[in-house]
Design an enzyme around this catalytic site. Structure first.
Site, mmCIF file in Angstrom:
data_model
loop_
_atom_site.group_PDB
_atom_site.id
_atom_site.type_symbol
_atom_site.label_atom_id
_atom_site.label_comp_id
_atom_site.label_asym_id
_atom_site.label_seq_id
_atom_site.Cartn_x
_atom_site.Cartn_y
_atom_site.Cartn_z
ATOM 1 N N ARG A 105 43.420 -32.939 -66.926
ATOM 2 C CA ARG A 105 44.248 -33.492 -68.003
ATOM 3 C C ARG A 105 44.356 -35.006 -67.816
ATOM 4 O O ARG A 105 44.340 -35.509 -66.695
ATOM 5 C CB ARG A 105 45.635 -32.861 -67.996
ATOM 6 C CG ARG A 105 45.609 -31.399 -68.373
ATOM 7 C CD ARG A 105 46.956 -30.740 -68.086
ATOM 8 N NE ARG A 105 46.800 -29.315 -68.219
ATOM 9 C CZ ARG A 105 47.020 -28.639 -69.342
ATOM 10 N NH1 ARG A 105 47.411 -29.276 -70.422
ATOM 11 N NH2 ARG A 105 46.843 -27.345 -69.384
ATOM 12 N N THR A 153 48.896 -29.059 -62.818
ATOM 13 C CA THR A 153 48.260 -28.403 -63.959
ATOM 14 C C THR A 153 49.332 -27.805 -64.864
ATOM 15 O O THR A 153 50.442 -27.544 -64.416
ATOM 16 C CB THR A 153 47.301 -27.284 -63.508
ATOM 17 O OG1 THR A 153 46.663 -26.718 -64.644
ATOM 18 C CG2 THR A 153 48.023 -26.186 -62.754
ATOM 19 N N ALA A 154 48.995 -27.601 -66.098
ATOM 20 C CA ALA A 154 49.855 -26.823 -66.993
ATOM 21 C C ALA A 154 49.110 -25.566 -67.416
ATOM 22 O O ALA A 154 49.423 -24.950 -68.430
ATOM 23 C CB ALA A 154 50.284 -27.642 -68.194
ATOM 24 N N SER A 155 48.074 -25.232 -66.639
ATOM 25 C CA SER A 155 47.328 -23.997 -66.837
ATOM 26 C C SER A 155 46.794 -23.893 -68.260
ATOM 27 O O SER A 155 46.097 -24.771 -68.721
ATOM 28 C CB SER A 155 48.208 -22.806 -66.458
ATOM 29 O OG SER A 155 47.479 -21.627 -66.406
ATOM 30 N N HIS A 156 47.153 -22.829 -68.949
ATOM 31 C CA HIS A 156 46.634 -22.561 -70.283
ATOM 32 C C HIS A 156 47.411 -23.279 -71.394
ATOM 33 O O HIS A 156 47.074 -23.150 -72.554
ATOM 34 C CB HIS A 156 46.673 -21.051 -70.539
ATOM 35 C CG HIS A 156 48.078 -20.520 -70.487
ATOM 36 N ND1 HIS A 156 48.695 -20.237 -69.293
ATOM 37 C CD2 HIS A 156 48.972 -20.262 -71.460
ATOM 38 C CE1 HIS A 156 49.923 -19.805 -69.538
ATOM 39 N NE2 HIS A 156 50.117 -19.810 -70.849
#
Length: 191
Positions: A105, A153-156
């Site tokens: 990101r 991370t914010a994953s999905h």
């Protein structure tokens, strides 16, 4: 100040039910109170803290991770605070190192920099493995026999979001009670 405190207390009592306000060194604390209006500062859940000149959205402190929209909720200053809190938590559990990594990101490198700054300020030794996926961070932790790790991370979630997944004992996500320790440190800034 007392008039403002009284009005806030009335509002909070009507919204939250039992609550108690206290002010200490320009910080307004909103606590859960006992039926007799008393509270134990060490055992009481803090609902919200308002520090004059600063705001933080405590809704980013989720059940399993820390996650929010960049830069409104998650930014370098929050990353520094997370690093300091996690470092303090590790030290209190006789740990002195961790592995960190981040996803691709656009905000992840800035958050990584802040996280490192916060962790180093508490004396934690860091292995930064850079741009990786969460399974790659887990693999690095296992192969290096380092159970403690943070993945940025914010994953999905959508690309505007970012956050921190925190790992510990047995290379698993920290259990809720351990996250609560870290969240309390983030809220009170007792690093």
């Amino acid at each position: 100040m007392n008039d403002l405190l009284g009005k806030l207390e009335e509002t909070i009592w009507s919204i939250r039910g039992l609550a108690l306000l206290s002010i200490n060194e320009n910080i307004l604390y909103i606590h859960h109170a006992n039926i007799d209006n008393s509270y134990d500062e060490k055992k009481t859940k803090i609902y919200y803290i308002i520090k004059i000149g600063e705001t933080m959205n405590y809704n980013i402190l989720r059940e399993n991770d820390i996650r929010g929209t960049y830069p409104q909720d998650i930014n370098k200053e929050i990353a520094i605070r997370v690093g300091k809190a996690y470092g303090t938590y590790l030290k209190s559990h006789d740990e002195d190192s961790c592995i960190i990594g981040h996803d691709n990101r656009l905000s992840s490198e800035e958050l990584n920099s802040g996280l490192i700054e916060g962790l180093l300020s508490t004396g934690i030794n860091i292995t930064d493995i850079g741009l990786v996926t969460t399974p790659m961070l887990n693999y690095a932790c296992i192969t290096r026999k380092e159970q403690n790790g943070i993945m940025i991370t914010a994953s999905h979630n959508q690309k505007e979001d970012n956050g921190f997944k925190i790992f510990g004992k047995d290379y698993l996500h920290l259990r809720r009670e351990h996250l609560e320790e870290i969240y309390n440190l983030i809220k009170t800034e007792e690093f």
